[in-house]
Scaffold this motif. Structure first.
Motif, PDB file in Angstrom:
ATOM      1  N   GLY A  54      -4.489 -31.591  30.954  1.00  0.00           N
ATOM      2  CA  GLY A  54      -5.407 -32.717  30.793  1.00  0.00           C
ATOM      3  C   GLY A  54      -4.665 -34.029  30.639  1.00  0.00           C
ATOM      4  N   GLY A  55      -3.622 -34.027  29.833  1.00  0.00           N
ATOM      5  CA  GLY A  55      -2.810 -35.232  29.660  1.00  0.00           C
ATOM      6  C   GLY A  55      -2.106 -35.651  30.936  1.00  0.00           C
ATOM      7  N   ILE A  56      -1.661 -34.669  31.717  1.00  0.00           N
ATOM      8  CA  ILE A  56      -1.005 -34.968  32.994  1.00  0.00           C
ATOM      9  C   ILE A  56      -2.012 -35.571  33.964  1.00  0.00           C
ATOM     10  N   LEU A  57      -3.201 -34.963  34.053  1.00  0.00           N
ATOM     11  CA  LEU A  57      -4.233 -35.473  34.968  1.00  0.00           C
ATOM     12  C   LEU A  57      -4.698 -36.881  34.591  1.00  0.00           C
ATOM     13  N   LEU A  58      -4.694 -37.186  33.303  1.00  0.00           N
ATOM     14  CA  LEU A  58      -5.086 -38.523  32.849  1.00  0.00           C
ATOM     15  C   LEU A  58      -3.934 -39.530  32.928  1.00  0.00           C
ATOM     16  N   GLY A  59      -2.758 -39.064  33.312  1.00  0.00           N
ATOM     17  CA  GLY A  59      -1.608 -39.963  33.428  1.00  0.00           C
ATOM     18  C   GLY A  59      -0.961 -40.298  32.094  1.00  0.00           C
ATOM     19  N   ILE A  60      -1.227 -39.471  31.072  1.00  0.00           N
ATOM     20  CA  ILE A  60      -0.665 -39.712  29.745  1.00  0.00           C
ATOM     21  C   ILE A  60       0.690 -39.031  29.594  1.00  0.00           C
ATOM     22  N   PHE A  61       0.817 -37.800  30.096  1.00  0.00           N
ATOM     23  CA  PHE A  61       2.046 -37.019  29.956  1.00  0.00           C
ATOM     24  C   PHE A  61       2.841 -37.056  31.257  1.00  0.00           C
ATOM     25  N   PHE A  62       4.147 -37.206  31.115  1.00  0.00           N
ATOM     26  CA  PHE A  62       5.051 -37.189  32.253  1.00  0.00           C
ATOM     27  C   PHE A  62       6.220 -36.275  31.936  1.00  0.00           C
ATOM     28  N   ARG A  63       6.773 -35.700  32.962  1.00  0.00           N
ATOM     29  CA  ARG A  63       7.930 -34.821  32.802  1.00  0.00           C
ATOM     30  C   ARG A  63       9.161 -35.666  32.535  1.00  0.00           C
ATOM     31  N   GLY A  64       9.864 -35.319  31.477  1.00  0.00           N
ATOM     32  CA  GLY A  64      11.141 -35.957  31.200  1.00  0.00           C
ATOM     33  C   GLY A  64      12.247 -35.080  31.764  1.00  0.00           C
ATOM     34  N   GLN A  65      13.000 -35.583  32.691  1.00  0.00           N
ATOM     35  CA  GLN A  65      14.038 -34.779  33.339  1.00  0.00           C
ATOM     36  C   GLN A  65      15.408 -35.273  32.885  1.00  0.00           C
ATOM     37  N   ASN A  66      16.259 -34.323  32.535  1.00  0.00           N
ATOM     38  CA  ASN A  66      17.644 -34.643  32.233  1.00  0.00           C
ATOM     39  C   ASN A  66      18.508 -33.479  32.686  1.00  0.00           C
ATOM     40  N   GLU A  67      19.795 -33.596  32.498  1.00  0.00           N
ATOM     41  CA  GLU A  67      20.713 -32.567  33.001  1.00  0.00           C
ATOM     42  C   GLU A  67      20.614 -31.248  32.248  1.00  0.00           C
ATOM     43  N   PHE A  68      19.898 -31.200  31.134  1.00  0.00           N
ATOM     44  CA  PHE A  68      19.767 -29.978  30.347  1.00  0.00           C
ATOM     45  C   PHE A  68      18.568 -29.128  30.753  1.00  0.00           C
ATOM     46  N   MET A  69      17.763 -29.631  31.676  1.00  0.00           N
ATOM     47  CA  MET A  69      16.569 -28.915  32.109  1.00  0.00           C
ATOM     48  C   MET A  69      16.767 -28.353  33.509  1.00  0.00           C
ATOM     49  N   THR A  70      16.053 -27.262  33.794  1.00  0.00           N
ATOM     50  CA  THR A  70      16.227 -26.565  35.080  1.00  0.00           C
ATOM     51  C   THR A  70      15.666 -27.349  36.252  1.00  0.00           C
ATOM     52  N   PRO A  76       2.425 -29.829  38.644  1.00  0.00           N
ATOM     53  CA  PRO A  76       2.921 -31.203  38.709  1.00  0.00           C
ATOM     54  C   PRO A  76       3.198 -31.748  37.304  1.00  0.00           C
ATOM     55  N   GLU A  77       4.389 -32.251  37.119  1.00  0.00           N
ATOM     56  CA  GLU A  77       4.822 -32.809  35.832  1.00  0.00           C
ATOM     57  C   GLU A  77       4.864 -31.780  34.701  1.00  0.00           C
ATOM     58  N   LEU A  78       4.881 -30.474  35.034  1.00  0.00           N
ATOM     59  CA  LEU A  78       4.860 -29.420  34.008  1.00  0.00           C
ATOM     60  C   LEU A  78       6.068 -28.488  34.206  1.00  0.00           C
ATOM     61  N   PRO A  79       7.151 -28.730  33.472  1.00  0.00           N
ATOM     62  CA  PRO A  79       8.358 -27.909  33.622  1.00  0.00           C
ATOM     63  C   PRO A  79       8.189 -26.533  32.974  1.00  0.00           C
ATOM     64  N   ILE A  80       8.935 -25.573  33.468  1.00  0.00           N
ATOM     65  CA  ILE A  80       8.900 -24.197  32.929  1.00  0.00           C
ATOM     66  C   ILE A  80       9.270 -24.188  31.450  1.00  0.00           C
ATOM     67  N   GLU A  81      10.118 -25.098  31.037  1.00  0.00           N
ATOM     68  CA  GLU A  81      10.523 -25.164  29.632  1.00  0.00           C
ATOM     69  C   GLU A  81       9.343 -25.410  28.699  1.00  0.00           C
ATOM     70  N   GLU A  82       8.304 -26.069  29.201  1.00  0.00           N
ATOM     71  CA  GLU A  82       7.135 -26.362  28.372  1.00  0.00           C
ATOM     72  C   GLU A  82       6.453 -25.077  27.907  1.00  0.00           C
ATOM     73  N   VAL A  83       6.388 -24.081  28.763  1.00  0.00           N
ATOM     74  CA  VAL A  83       5.766 -22.799  28.387  1.00  0.00           C
ATOM     75  C   VAL A  83       6.559 -22.156  27.255  1.00  0.00           C
ATOM     76  N   PHE A  84       7.876 -22.136  27.375  1.00  0.00           N
ATOM     77  CA  PHE A  84       8.715 -21.563  26.322  1.00  0.00           C
ATOM     78  C   PHE A  84       8.588 -22.357  25.026  1.00  0.00           C
ATOM     79  N   PHE A  85       8.510 -23.688  25.142  1.00  0.00           N
ATOM     80  CA  PHE A  85       8.327 -24.511  23.958  1.00  0.00           C
ATOM     81  C   PHE A  85       6.998 -24.194  23.280  1.00  0.00           C
ATOM     82  N   LEU A  86       5.947 -24.026  24.053  1.00  0.00           N
ATOM     83  CA  LEU A  86       4.634 -23.735  23.480  1.00  0.00           C
ATOM     84  C   LEU A  86       4.600 -22.357  22.829  1.00  0.00           C
ATOM     85  N   VAL A  87       5.293 -21.386  23.418  1.00  0.00           N
ATOM     86  CA  VAL A  87       5.402 -20.068  22.785  1.00  0.00           C
ATOM     87  C   VAL A  87       6.105 -20.210  21.438  1.00  0.00           C
TER      88      VAL A  87
END
Length: 123
Positions: A54-70, A76-87
């Motif tokens: 919902g936040g992504i569709l509303l333009g509130i949330f964006f993916r932060g990319q750095n060298e530590f992420m896959t 769209p804008e939803l990295p695999i790490e987010e699922v692990f973080f939510l778990v």
């Protein structure tokens, strides 16, 4: 991709493993009632994934990319790490909730002193 690209995902996996070990040691959440815990954990993760979408569709949330992420995305804008973080977030919350309940019920103080209290009561 190098190992550094998996650093955040690996850190999340290590943290989840720690939560599992604490849960197992103190019989907090998953080891207390696996079926119910799996349902609650899945419901929490799904709730927050819907929240994120919902936040992504509303333009509130964006993916932060750095060298530590896959860089792997599950949407769209939803990295695999987010699922692990939510778990981790949901599992940590449920472990803390169960531990607080046990502490307030006095189960931890009895279990820590259990052998000596029982020995004095018998002898």
């Amino acid at each position: 991709m190098s190992f550094i690209n998996f650093a955040y995902l690996a850190a999340l996996a290590v943290a989840i493993t720690g939560m599992v070990m604490l849960d197992r040691r103190f019989t907090l959440f998953l080891w207390r009632d696996a079926r119910r815990a799996a349902i609650v954990l899945a419901a929490g993760v799904v709730f927050f994934l819907v929240w994120d979408l919902g936040g992504i569709l509303l333009g509130i949330f964006f993916r932060g990319q750095n060298e530590f992420m896959t860089g792997l995305l599950i949407g769209p804008e939803l990295p695999i790490e987010e699922v692990f973080f939510l778990v981790l977030l949901c599992y940590n919350t449920m472990n803390a909730y169960a531990a607080a309940g046990d502490w307030l019920d006095g189960r931890w103080s009895r279990s820590r002193r259990g052998h000596s209290v029982e020995a004095r009561a018998d002898g």
